[in-house]
Motif scaffolding. Structure first.
Motif, PDB file in Angstrom:
ATOM      1  N   GLY A  38      65.987  71.673   0.783  1.00 51.93           N
ATOM      2  CA  GLY A  38      66.537  70.415   0.500  1.00 51.93           C
ATOM      3  C   GLY A  38      65.484  69.290   0.645  1.00 51.93           C
ATOM      4  O   GLY A  38      64.423  69.963   0.670  1.00 51.93           O
ATOM      5  N   ASP A  39      65.943  68.067   0.590  1.00 52.90           N
ATOM      6  CA  ASP A  39      64.816  66.941   0.377  1.00 52.90           C
ATOM      7  C   ASP A  39      63.936  66.922   1.799  1.00 52.90           C
ATOM      8  O   ASP A  39      64.603  66.565   2.587  1.00 52.90           O
ATOM      9  CB  ASP A  39      65.462  65.625   0.265  1.00 52.90           C
ATOM     10  N   PRO A  40      62.626  67.462   1.652  1.00 51.39           N
ATOM     11  CA  PRO A  40      61.903  67.270   3.040  1.00 51.39           C
ATOM     12  C   PRO A  40      61.566  65.793   3.229  1.00 51.39           C
ATOM     13  O   PRO A  40      60.787  65.135   2.599  1.00 51.39           O
ATOM     14  CB  PRO A  40      60.840  68.081   2.658  1.00 51.39           C
ATOM     15  N   VAL A  41      61.893  65.478   4.330  1.00 54.17           N
ATOM     16  CA  VAL A  41      61.670  64.147   4.991  1.00 54.17           C
ATOM     17  C   VAL A  41      60.759  64.175   6.071  1.00 54.17           C
ATOM     18  O   VAL A  41      61.013  64.604   7.137  1.00 54.17           O
ATOM     19  CB  VAL A  41      62.871  63.340   5.227  1.00 54.17           C
ATOM     20  N   GLY A  42      59.701  63.797   5.768  1.00 53.83           N
ATOM     21  CA  GLY A  42      58.697  63.629   7.098  1.00 53.83           C
ATOM     22  C   GLY A  42      58.623  62.584   7.965  1.00 53.83           C
ATOM     23  O   GLY A  42      58.531  61.243   7.439  1.00 53.83           O
ATOM     24  N   LEU A  43      58.682  62.663   8.988  1.00 53.87           N
ATOM     25  CA  LEU A  43      59.050  61.649  10.098  1.00 53.87           C
ATOM     26  C   LEU A  43      57.786  61.367  11.022  1.00 53.87           C
ATOM     27  O   LEU A  43      57.708  60.299  11.636  1.00 53.87           O
ATOM     28  CB  LEU A  43      59.943  61.839  11.116  1.00 53.87           C
ATOM     29  N   GLY A  44      56.637  61.994  10.752  1.00 57.00           N
ATOM     30  CA  GLY A  44      55.346  61.451  11.541  1.00 57.00           C
ATOM     31  C   GLY A  44      55.009  62.739  12.304  1.00 57.00           C
ATOM     32  O   GLY A  44      55.546  63.747  12.563  1.00 57.00           O
ATOM     33  N   ALA A  45      53.949  62.441  13.239  1.00 66.55           N
ATOM     34  CA  ALA A  45      53.032  63.248  13.971  1.00 66.55           C
ATOM     35  C   ALA A  45      54.060  63.906  15.214  1.00 66.55           C
ATOM     36  O   ALA A  45      53.669  64.940  15.569  1.00 66.55           O
ATOM     37  CB  ALA A  45      51.811  62.821  14.407  1.00 66.55           C
ATOM     38  N   ASP A  46      54.774  63.123  15.736  1.00 65.99           N
ATOM     39  CA  ASP A  46      55.337  63.343  17.154  1.00 65.99           C
ATOM     40  C   ASP A  46      56.435  64.538  16.793  1.00 65.99           C
ATOM     41  O   ASP A  46      57.455  64.266  15.957  1.00 65.99           O
ATOM     42  CB  ASP A  46      56.140  62.048  17.570  1.00 65.99           C
ATOM     43  N   PRO A  47      56.268  65.682  17.283  1.00 62.38           N
ATOM     44  CA  PRO A  47      57.078  66.795  16.936  1.00 62.38           C
ATOM     45  C   PRO A  47      58.567  66.546  17.345  1.00 62.38           C
ATOM     46  O   PRO A  47      59.413  67.392  16.987  1.00 62.38           O
ATOM     47  CB  PRO A  47      56.451  68.011  17.717  1.00 62.38           C
ATOM     48  N   GLY A  48      58.776  65.533  18.304  1.00 61.34           N
ATOM     49  CA  GLY A  48      60.097  65.446  18.853  1.00 61.34           C
ATOM     50  C   GLY A  48      60.971  64.462  18.083  1.00 61.34           C
ATOM     51  O   GLY A  48      62.363  64.506  18.128  1.00 61.34           O
ATOM     52  N   LEU A  49      60.325  63.766  17.042  1.00 59.43           N
ATOM     53  CA  LEU A  49      61.196  63.006  15.979  1.00 59.43           C
ATOM     54  C   LEU A  49      62.252  63.645  15.398  1.00 59.43           C
ATOM     55  O   LEU A  49      63.439  62.945  15.268  1.00 59.43           O
ATOM     56  CB  LEU A  49      60.351  61.930  15.277  1.00 59.43           C
ATOM     57  N   ALA A  50      62.076  64.666  14.789  1.00 54.69           N
ATOM     58  CA  ALA A  50      63.139  65.202  13.991  1.00 54.69           C
ATOM     59  C   ALA A  50      64.505  65.642  14.812  1.00 54.69           C
ATOM     60  O   ALA A  50      65.489  65.283  14.600  1.00 54.69           O
ATOM     61  CB  ALA A  50      62.774  66.838  13.527  1.00 54.69           C
TER      62      ALA A  50
END
Length: 302
Positions: free
Chosen positions: A165-177
């Motif tokens: 699916g469309d991969p959306v990167g949210l940043g370095a903090d692993p808890g954001l997803a």
């Protein structure tokens, strides 16, 4: 023709090998998407028979978790919860060294951060993820899969992960997803609730759900525009009521409640909205935009 036969194996050699641990409905869908993309895919499940349909499509069945992990540099895990992830991987932690672990198991931001730290202790790169669709939607580029963790790791595997699916990167903090996942599910349920209430209201006068929904989905595009406008106000901490004030919104919701009462429609949901609006008005914010209501959800300052 001979050149084509020589080049084809070279292309296949560069396809990323992937391991999928956990073959419930979602895990099986993930493995299926990798297979559909022609990627070498190794699978493992506690109940081996669940791998049978995937093996029939070309997957390699691993006899153990350690064998599954050793088969690929990219290891995707999707099981019941984070304790199940840890129970699965702790005995084979040494085998994870130098590999990338992509955890698509649902959980909390705190659990995701703990899992990222654990993976780092054992020499594994880590991405946490949130799949924003149900199993039938996996593999559709119109559906998002959220990822958080080291941006360099995400960039390295983005092309492979895009088959899910469309991969959306949210940043370095692993808890954001996980954080986004929880918030977006809450938004979904609120939208579903409002739509079901509105559809029941219209249906009381004989309007078909399909007919009402055709208009409702168009209206949601305008609602999305309001949300983008209000997001700027929330970030700025200022809520100018230059489109529609809370006073006006409170009056409008009265019409909804009246129409519902006249038709015997349960009014708990709109009454909750009215309660939030009245609290803002009583606090002296009736002239502000609806975005001001966010303050009702924020923690009370100590």
């Amino acid at each position: 023709m001979n050149e084509h036969k020589i080049d084809e194996p070279e292309i296949n050699e560069h396809k990323t090998a992937v391991t999928v641990l956990g073959l419930g409905q979602m895990g099986a869908a993930l493995a299926g998407a990798f297979l559909d993309a022609g990627l070498p895919t190794t699978v493992w499940n506690r109940t081996p028979a669940k791998a049978d349909p995937l093996v029939a499509r070309g997957a390699v069945r691993a006899a153990s978790v350690v064998e599954a992990v050793a088969a690929s540099d990219l290891v995707v895990v999707c099981v019941l919860d984070y304790p199940a992830v840890r129970a699965l991987l702790a005995p084979v932690a040494d085998a994870l060294r130098g590999r990338t672990l992509v955890n698509l198991t649902s959980g909390s931001p705190e659990q995701a951060r703990e899992e990222a730290a654990w993976a780092a202790e054992h020499g594994a790169a880590y991405l946490d993820g949130g799949i924003m669709t149900t199993p039938p939607g996996v593999g559709d580029p119109g559906n998002m899969v959220l990822y958080s963790g080291d941006p360099a790791v995400f960039a390295e595997h983005r092309e492979t992960l895009a088959v899910l699916g469309d991969p959306v990167g949210l940043g370095a903090d692993p808890g954001l997803a996980s954080l986004y996942d929880a918030g977006l599910l809450g938004l979904m349920w609120s939208v579903f609730g409002g739509w079901l209430h509105a559809t029941a209201l219209a249906g009381a006068d004989g309007v078909a759900a399909k007919d009402f929904t055709e208009v409702a989905t168009r209206w949601l595009r305008t609602v999305a525009w309001f949300m983008s406008t209000y997001a700027d106000q929330i970030d700025a901490g200022a809520y100018p009521g230059d489109d529609a004030t809370i006073d006006v919104q409170a009056a409008a919701i009265g019409h909804l409640l009246h129409a519902g009462e006249a038709r015997g429609i349960d009014g708990r949901l709109p009454r909750l909205h009215l309660e939030l609006m009245r609290e803002a008005v009583e606090a002296g914010h009736g002239g502000d935009s609806y975005a001001r209501i966010i303050e009702a959800f924020r923690p009370t300052p100590r």
